[in-house]
Design an enzyme around this catalytic site. Structure first.
Site, PDB file in Angstrom:
ATOM      1  N   CYS A   1      -5.953  63.786 113.518  1.00  0.00           N
ATOM      2  CA  CYS A   1      -4.653  64.238 113.125  1.00  0.00           C
ATOM      3  C   CYS A   1      -4.291  65.486 114.056  1.00  0.00           C
ATOM      4  O   CYS A   1      -5.155  65.843 114.702  1.00  0.00           O
ATOM      5  CB  CYS A   1      -4.621  64.462 111.740  1.00  0.00           C
ATOM      6  SG  CYS A   1      -4.895  63.288 110.809  1.00  0.00           S
TER       7      CYS A   1
ATOM      8  N   ARG B   1      -3.618  61.583 120.423  1.00  0.00           N
ATOM      9  CA  ARG B   1      -4.770  61.797 119.569  1.00  0.00           C
ATOM     10  C   ARG B   1      -4.795  60.337 118.709  1.00  0.00           C
ATOM     11  O   ARG B   1      -5.736  59.989 118.143  1.00  0.00           O
ATOM     12  CB  ARG B   1      -4.496  62.949 118.552  1.00  0.00           C
ATOM     13  CG  ARG B   1      -4.375  64.324 119.268  1.00  0.00           C
ATOM     14  CD  ARG B   1      -5.612  64.555 120.322  1.00  0.00           C
ATOM     15  NE  ARG B   1      -6.963  63.921 119.874  1.00  0.00           N
ATOM     16  CZ  ARG B   1      -7.713  63.824 120.990  1.00  0.00           C
ATOM     17  NH1 ARG B   1      -7.582  64.172 122.203  1.00  0.00           N
ATOM     18  NH2 ARG B   1      -9.110  63.568 120.585  1.00  0.00           N
TER      19      ARG B   1
ATOM     20  N   TRP C   1      -2.943  60.558 111.106  1.00  0.00           N
ATOM     21  CA  TRP C   1      -3.528  59.256 111.155  1.00  0.00           C
ATOM     22  C   TRP C   1      -4.366  59.089 109.746  1.00  0.00           C
ATOM     23  O   TRP C   1      -4.990  59.665 109.224  1.00  0.00           O
ATOM     24  CB  TRP C   1      -4.810  59.442 112.142  1.00  0.00           C
ATOM     25  CG  TRP C   1      -5.454  58.284 112.436  1.00  0.00           C
ATOM     26  CD1 TRP C   1      -4.966  57.214 113.447  1.00  0.00           C
ATOM     27  CD2 TRP C   1      -6.841  57.783 111.781  1.00  0.00           C
ATOM     28  NE1 TRP C   1      -6.080  56.134 113.424  1.00  0.00           N
ATOM     29  CE2 TRP C   1      -6.964  56.538 112.381  1.00  0.00           C
ATOM     30  CE3 TRP C   1      -7.508  58.107 110.899  1.00  0.00           C
ATOM     31  CZ2 TRP C   1      -8.091  55.556 112.376  1.00  0.00           C
ATOM     32  CZ3 TRP C   1      -8.528  57.375 110.785  1.00  0.00           C
ATOM     33  CH2 TRP C   1      -8.979  56.057 111.243  1.00  0.00           C
TER      34      TRP C   1
ATOM     35  N   ASN D   1      -5.708  68.620 108.668  1.00  0.00           N
ATOM     36  CA  ASN D   1      -6.781  67.440 109.171  1.00  0.00           C
ATOM     37  C   ASN D   1      -7.935  67.357 108.528  1.00  0.00           C
ATOM     38  O   ASN D   1      -8.493  68.411 108.084  1.00  0.00           O
ATOM     39  CB  ASN D   1      -6.985  67.787 110.515  1.00  0.00           C
ATOM     40  CG  ASN D   1      -5.761  67.699 111.678  1.00  0.00           C
ATOM     41  OD1 ASN D   1      -4.882  67.135 111.280  1.00  0.00           O
ATOM     42  ND2 ASN D   1      -5.884  68.511 112.810  1.00  0.00           N
ATOM     43  N   GLY D   2      -8.635  66.320 108.447  1.00  0.00           N
ATOM     44  CA  GLY D   2      -9.963  66.130 107.690  1.00  0.00           C
ATOM     45  C   GLY D   2      -9.658  65.161 106.425  1.00  0.00           C
ATOM     46  O   GLY D   2      -8.685  64.531 106.430  1.00  0.00           O
TER      47      GLY D   2
ATOM     48  N   GLU E   1     -18.790  47.010 126.924  1.00  0.00           N
ATOM     49  CA  GLU E   1     -17.703  47.994 127.132  1.00  0.00           C
ATOM     50  C   GLU E   1     -16.447  47.434 127.790  1.00  0.00           C
ATOM     51  O   GLU E   1     -15.401  47.723 127.479  1.00  0.00           O
ATOM     52  CB  GLU E   1     -18.195  49.199 128.152  1.00  0.00           C
ATOM     53  CG  GLU E   1     -17.470  49.956 128.521  1.00  0.00           C
ATOM     54  CD  GLU E   1     -16.864  50.912 127.336  1.00  0.00           C
ATOM     55  OE1 GLU E   1     -15.597  51.678 127.426  1.00  0.00           O
ATOM     56  OE2 GLU E   1     -17.181  50.883 126.231  1.00  0.00           O
TER      57      GLU E   1
ATOM     58  N   LYS F   1     -13.096  47.486 125.912  1.00  0.00           N
ATOM     59  CA  LYS F   1     -11.700  47.959 126.396  1.00  0.00           C
ATOM     60  C   LYS F   1     -10.536  47.090 126.413  1.00  0.00           C
ATOM     61  O   LYS F   1      -9.462  47.446 125.844  1.00  0.00           O
ATOM     62  CB  LYS F   1     -11.995  48.274 127.979  1.00  0.00           C
ATOM     63  CG  LYS F   1     -12.746  49.575 128.351  1.00  0.00           C
ATOM     64  CD  LYS F   1     -11.854  50.789 127.872  1.00  0.00           C
ATOM     65  CE  LYS F   1     -12.369  52.057 127.440  1.00  0.00           C
ATOM     66  NZ  LYS F   1     -13.256  51.780 126.106  1.00  0.00           N
TER      67      LYS F   1
ATOM     68  N   GLU G   1      -9.333  46.994 122.499  1.00  0.00           N
ATOM     69  CA  GLU G   1      -8.865  48.212 122.273  1.00  0.00           C
ATOM     70  C   GLU G   1      -7.346  48.405 122.646  1.00  0.00           C
ATOM     71  O   GLU G   1      -6.498  48.793 121.752  1.00  0.00           O
ATOM     72  CB  GLU G   1      -9.582  49.423 122.815  1.00  0.00           C
ATOM     73  CG  GLU G   1     -10.807  49.943 122.180  1.00  0.00           C
ATOM     74  CD  GLU G   1     -11.504  51.158 122.941  1.00  0.00           C
ATOM     75  OE1 GLU G   1     -11.945  52.036 122.138  1.00  0.00           O
ATOM     76  OE2 GLU G   1     -11.363  51.209 123.959  1.00  0.00           O
TER      77      GLU G   1
ATOM     78  N   HIS H   1     -27.001  31.075 122.148  1.00  0.00           N
ATOM     79  CA  HIS H   1     -27.460  30.924 120.759  1.00  0.00           C
ATOM     80  C   HIS H   1     -26.021  31.532 120.094  1.00  0.00           C
ATOM     81  O   HIS H   1     -26.090  32.145 119.179  1.00  0.00           O
ATOM     82  CB  HIS H   1     -28.458  31.870 120.539  1.00  0.00           C
ATOM     83  CG  HIS H   1     -29.861  31.532 120.871  1.00  0.00           C
ATOM     84  ND1 HIS H   1     -30.590  31.083 120.121  1.00  0.00           N
ATOM     85  CD2 HIS H   1     -30.200  31.584 122.381  1.00  0.00           C
ATOM     86  CE1 HIS H   1     -31.859  30.977 120.831  1.00  0.00           C
ATOM     87  NE2 HIS H   1     -31.540  31.085 122.271  1.00  0.00           N
TER      88      HIS H   1
ATOM     89  N   LYS I   1      -8.217  59.381 118.951  1.00  0.00           N
ATOM     90  CA  LYS I   1      -9.166  59.635 119.997  1.00  0.00           C
ATOM     91  C   LYS I   1     -10.506  60.064 119.715  1.00  0.00           C
ATOM     92  O   LYS I   1     -11.499  59.794 120.140  1.00  0.00           O
ATOM     93  CB  LYS I   1      -8.314  60.680 121.099  1.00  0.00           C
ATOM     94  CG  LYS I   1      -9.113  61.112 122.285  1.00  0.00           C
ATOM     95  CD  LYS I   1      -9.295  59.929 123.114  1.00  0.00           C
ATOM     96  CE  LYS I   1     -10.022  60.548 124.406  1.00  0.00           C
ATOM     97  NZ  LYS I   1     -10.447  59.338 125.246  1.00  0.00           N
TER      98      LYS I   1
END
Length: 673
Positions: A22, A47, A100, A126-127, A520, A524, A527, A568, A668
């Protein structure tokens, strides 16, 4: 000993405060607060968030009140309903927040700021308050009514309750209230009873104080991220864990949560405004992909020496090299993209240095009670890898390792972050601020640092002679210029994206060093484009090891990730609507088997996109598209082969109309578990 702090390896960059999920911004000074608050919120949009709000202190002859405005969605939604002030009437104290969601869905009610029951105290946070249920039940028994589903609202009521019971100042009430809170927090607090006071406090969630001047009068900024304040000031004070700042118009004071007064030097931010601006690029992600040659050069600068005796030097790790070189095993802990970098690091360290490596999901590491050795000659060293240095699970892994007496080494991008403080020593990436939520340049910088570490250890342990050591370092130094050649194929990648943007599924196939790159590439794509994608290996990890040569004795620990061999399971998904991206470097020992895998895909009418060497024409006839990149040795192929995958993901997401820099539901820096 494990508890001894060593300096981190850095190459001159100054400290930059770490980000949070946040966003908090606050202002107290001579000018109107609203302009800064809105600008700050926009700087923090990268963020990841789902709602935004502001609280402004309104002074009147008969007292002060706090006006709160908040809206679900983007900051532009909030801007449309913000009050308009005439010259001279704009409030000069305010706080703001991007949320968030953790407790309660995104909506106007759950958005921050939150107000106490008597309407005097306003909080942004935040948290996560881990004991929010117990605190909420206690407050409700006292008659407090909860309007939202958030844990943050409890903080406003709790501060009010503490203040009423003991007739305390806002500063004292905040300090006593947060001692009852379990979990991480970064907070900014206002009270209409003290209309010229701003209080901030933190534990586990970053917070910085910015100090500026407007027309000869001091002004103060409070933020969770340097990007919110750098346009206005570069003079900052970093709050450490369990500290709070009390800001008044005449100055500020720092104290611990135990009310011990502190003094701390004002530091100068090296971050520039240009670094957090898109410039002429459409998105930050594209800018950060294109920046990678420069980022890699910066990461290697001052560390690799080729004049005279070839060498790699990590200032913070030099005193620990004997312990690292004699370790029984390295344990790499990470999450997300950093976990994929750790997988590459596993191949690098085992093959170049001959040290046994395990890769762990940081989220599972401490909970499964891992078996770690801590004896002379039988020591396990824990490495934690994170872009932000604030990833909650990765930070917890570092703390667990040190609590158990093990050497903990960090690899992260943000100087001065929690991981940098909670580890024994480490390596900074020096990749610069990464604004796009989907990591690109930090990933390649992580691999570059892991490559330098593996080469240094390999030479130190005698696995690489002087000639091989120099040759490998020269090849690494040449990588940035070779990446620039990949960008020359940008138009072809755009054409591919135009063809495949409507696909519903993708499969990525890689072997050996490039198995993590396949993972990766798939990450990407999903995402930022929301296309389902899966990365897999076409052979088991044990086969990869046997093909790569001798490796140290494998200890019997649980496997951290089952190798998803194509035959498989994933092969069942392949049809004419399934694009398959195959990473096929010709110099790889398994190249012939890769060609066989391609034929297996074609036999099931799959569409193949191949990435191979510039001088390889073997795949042109069978594949829909072939992207050819400069040749490099196997151990450097992950840095090279991930670049076209990043570009493909970017262009597909952009053509689908997705918010590339701020994908839905993602943040982020994941600072909560």
């Amino acid at each position: 000993v494990a508890g001894t702090r060593h300096t981190w390896s850095r190459n001159g960059s100054a400290r930059v405060p770490p980000p949070a999920m946040c966003g908090i911004v606050a202002y107290l000074g001579p000018r109107g607060a609203l302009v800064f608050l809105v600008d700050g919120l926009k700087r923090l949009e990268y963020r990841g968030y789902d709602s935004a709000g502001v609280a402004l202190m309104l002074k009147q002859e008969d007292g002060a009140t706090v006006e709160v405005v908040k809206r679900v969605g983007k900051v532009t939604n909030l801007e449309g309903v913000l009050p308009q002030y005439t010259n001279g009437s704009s409030p000069t104290l305010g706080i703001a927040h991007t949320r968030w969601a953790t407790h309660g869905p995104p909506n106007d009610v759950n958005a921050h700021p939150h107000v106490s029951q008597d309407g005097r105290i306003v909080v942004v946070h935040n948290g996560v308050v881990e004991n929010f249920k117990a605190l909420g039940e206690g407050l409700q028994r006292k008659g407090y009514k909860l309007k939202s589903q958030t844990d943050t609202e409890l903080l406003a009521h709790l501060i009010e309750d503490v203040q009423k019971e003991s007739n305390l100042s806002l500063e004292a009430a905040v300090r006593l209230a947060v001692t009852q809170v379990e979990g991480a927090f970064g907070i900014a607090v206002l009270s209409s009873s003290e209309p010229d006071v701003l209080v901030g406090a933190r534990r586990g969630s970053p917070l910085i104080l910015g100090i500026g001047e407007q027309d000869g009068v001091q002004e103060f900024f409070l933020a969770s991220d340097a990007s919110a304040v750098v346009e206005y000031t570069r003079r900052v004070v970093f709050l450490e864990d369990s500290e709070m700042v009390v800001i008044r118009r005449e100055g500020y004071s720092l104290v611990t949560l135990e009310n011990v007064e502190l003094t701390r030097e004002v530091e100068e931010l090296e971050m520039s405004l240009a670094q957090i601006q898109k410039g002429n690029y459409k998105h930050f992600m594209l800018k950060e992909i294109i920046e990678q040659p420069d980022v890699l050069q910066t990461s290697m600068r001052g560390r690799i020496t080729l004049d005279g005796e070839a060498n790699v030097r990590f200032g913070g790790l030099e005193p620990l090299m004997p312990r690292l070189a004699s370790a029984r095993r390295f344990v790499f802990c990470a999450c997300g993209t950093s976990w994929h970098a750790a997988l590459v690091g596993e191949y690098l360290v085992e093959q170049l240095a001959g040290i046994n490596v395990e890769v762990e999901y940081a989220s599972e590491f401490r909970y499964r009670r891992p078996i770690l050795a801590n004896r002379d000659g039988e020591e396990d060293v824990v490495f934690v890898i994170s872009q932000s240095g604030e990833t909650a699970d990765t930070l917890a892994a570092a703390q667990y390792a040190r609590q158990k007496g093990h050497l903990a080494i960090g690899i992260c991008n943000v100087v001065g972050s929690s991981i940098a403080r909670e580890t024994d020593a480490g390596i900074y990436l020096h990749a610069g601020p990464e604004i796009g939520v989907a990591s690109t340049k930090a990933f390649t910088a992580q691999i570059a640092c892991l490559t330098m570490l593996a080469l240094k250890l390999g030479h130190y342990r005698g696995h690489l002679d002087d000639a091989a050591y120099r040759q490998h370092l020269e090849e690494l130094v040449a990588v940035p210029d070779k990446i620039k050649l990949i960008f020359e194929q940008n138009d072809k990648i755009v054409d591919m994206a135009r063809v495949y943007r409507y696909a519903s599924n993708f499969l990525y196939l890689g072997r050996g060093f490039n198995f993590p790159v396949a993972l990766e590439g798939a990450l990407k794509l999903k995402e930022i484009s929301y296309i389902h994608a899966e990365g897999c290996a076409a052979r088991s990890r044990s086969q990869a090891r046997s093909a790569g040569g001798a490796h140290p004795l494998r200890h019997s620990l649980p496997r951290r990730y089952p190798a998803a061999e194509m035959k498989h399971g994933p092969i069942a998904l392949i049809d004419q609507f399934m694009p398959v991206v195959v990473i096929a470097p010709r110099q790889d020992a398994t190249y012939d088997k890769v060609k066989s895998n391609i034929q297996e895909v074609l036999a099931r009418r799959g569409s193949v996109i191949a990435i191979t060497n510039m001088d390889n024409d073997d795949l042109d006839k069978d594949c829909e598209y072939v992207i050819k990149i400069p040749s490099v040795p196997d151990f450097l192929s992950p840095i090279m082969y991930v670049i076209p995958l990043q570009l493909l993901s970017y262009y597909i997401a952009d053509m689908r109309g997705c918010n590339v820099d701020q994908p839905r539901n993602l943040a982020k820096s994941v600072t909560v578990e």
